[in-house]
Design an enzyme around this catalytic site. Structure first.
Site, PDB file in Angstrom:
ATOM      1  CG  ASP A  78      42.816  38.192  44.483  1.00 24.29           C
ATOM      2  OD1 ASP A  78      43.758  38.261  43.667  1.00 24.29           O
ATOM      3  OD2 ASP A  78      42.424  37.109  44.967  1.00 24.29           O
ATOM      4  CD  GLU A 144      47.421  33.813  43.990  1.00 33.18           C
ATOM      5  OE1 GLU A 144      48.287  32.919  44.047  1.00 33.18           O
ATOM      6  OE2 GLU A 144      47.142  34.550  44.965  1.00 33.18           O
TER       7      GLU A 144
END
Length: 386
Positions: A78, A144
């Site tokens: 991400d 994250e």
């Protein structure tokens, strides 16, 4: 936003995979197919892959080998939002190498470039050493950059339940400061957040005797917290830091004494103190001022530190071999998912690209650094497992 084409032809296997990953609009917590690209490559190498959909987050855990020490490559697919794409020199999800040799795109530094280098490093290592000693693993998440609840934290608990205990872990966060490999993160401070609510009595500013102002009551207590020395740090960590990040009180009207004050604060703490000790001392300080208060605590992560061992030795020697200089060990910066993996007992380091443009418009890194980073990862594996 200029549309003039720069170099969009990857010059190496690592860059080709990085381009494929960078094209994916994987704004947190979306993976957008990045993990499928990695899994396809790893399964060809004989990795056993466990796809872990936790909440709305895609993760995977992959391993190769049956016996010996386990080295895990960890990272995230991400990326943070781009902001207005019109502010970018090039479209953020159309990767390219500019005239200065910089790989441009959201996630180039943080951290799709590292993911590509990890995969090609493992491909290179296994091709050269198909019967290598030890085991290899990948722990990859798409959570994250966001809440980080259903990502590495949750996968680590899954591994703990299965009795999996990695020996070594390389997190591909952009650790380098000015040139590739100049800094290795061998630890991170812990992060403890709190929300303090101080209750008063709302009233008219012309009649303070009929009210109780929580701002006035809390101000000396907040000053005491800000002035406190929580510890002196140590050889690896600076002294623990207390910072107030948000302060809210009042209705917006200038003639109303507020009924409540809310202060949001954070500790970045060293291995010299525990989260429980910080909570206890905070309460002790606040109690001196006879406040009517509550605190909600959030432990974002404990501090971790890898001071010595095979992973540090192999990594430092590999940087010296490949790049010709000795890296500096550092525990500075924010938190990373290494804080979760360290709880499994692993030696953990962070090694990745230069971090000068992370989370910025026009994120970019030297394109040549990715192939070098892949060589670094492969050299570390050679030192550990051959």
């Amino acid at each position: 936003m200029p549309t003039t084409e720069a170099d969009t032809t990857p010059a190496s296997a690592t860059l080709a995979l990085a381009f494929d990953l960078l094209r994916r609009h994987s704004v947190t917590p979306n993976d957008a197919g990045c993990q499928a690209l990695m899994i396809e490559r790893l399964e060809r190498l004989g990795f056993q892959v466990e796809r872990l959909r936790i909440g709305e987050v895609d993760n995977f855990w992959a391993t190769r080998g049956e016996t010996g020490p386990l080295l895990v490559f960890a990272g995230h697919t991400d990326v943070v939002p781009t902001g207005p794409e019109s502010d970018w020199q090039y479209p953020p999800f159309t990767p390219r190498i500019d005239a200065d040799g910089m790989l441009c795109g959201r996630g180039a530094a943080d951290m799709k470039g590292s993911l590509a280098a990890m995969v090609t490093a493992v491909e290179t290592f296994i091709e050269a050493h198909p019967d290598h000693h030890g085991r290899l693993g990948f722990l990859i998440t798409a959570d994250e950059e966001g809440p980080a609840v259903h990502g590495t934290r949750a996968v680590v608990e899954h591994l703990r339940e299965k009795g999996v205990a990695p020996d070594y872990c390389i997190v591909g966060e952009p650790s380098s400061s000015e040139r590739l490999g100049d800094t290795l993160k061998n630890g991170r401070r812990g992060s403890l957040g709190g929300t303090l609510r101080v209750k008063g009595v709302q009233g008219h500013v012309a009649y303070p005797h009929l009210a109780r102002n929580p701002v006035h009551e809390a101000a000396p207590a907040l000053a005491a917290l800000a002035e406190a020395q929580w510890d002196a740090g140590n050889a690896f960590f600076p002294a623990t830091s207390f910072q107030i990040s948000n302060l809210q009180a009042g209705t917006g009207a200038s003639n109303v004494i507020p009924g409540q004050l809310e202060a949001v604060f954070n500790f970045r703490f060293s291995t010299e103190v525990t989260a429980e000790a910080l909570k206890a001392r905070t309460t002790e300080i606040l109690d001196r001022f006879a406040l009517d208060y509550t605190i909600d605590w959030t432990l974002n992560g404990e501090p971790f530190l890898t001071t010595e061992g095979a992973l540090i030795d192999a990594t430092v020697a590999s940087v010296e071999d490949v790049l010709g200089y000795r890296p500096q060990l550092s525990t500075g910066g924010g938190t990373s998912d290494g804080r979760f993996i360290a709880t499994l007992g692993a030696q953990v380091i962070e090694l990745g690209p230069v971090n000068a443009t992370i989370h910025k418009v026009d994120e970019r890194i030297r394109a040549a650094d990715l192939e070098t980073l892949s060589r670094l990862y492969a050299t570390i594996m050679q030192r550990l497992f051959t």
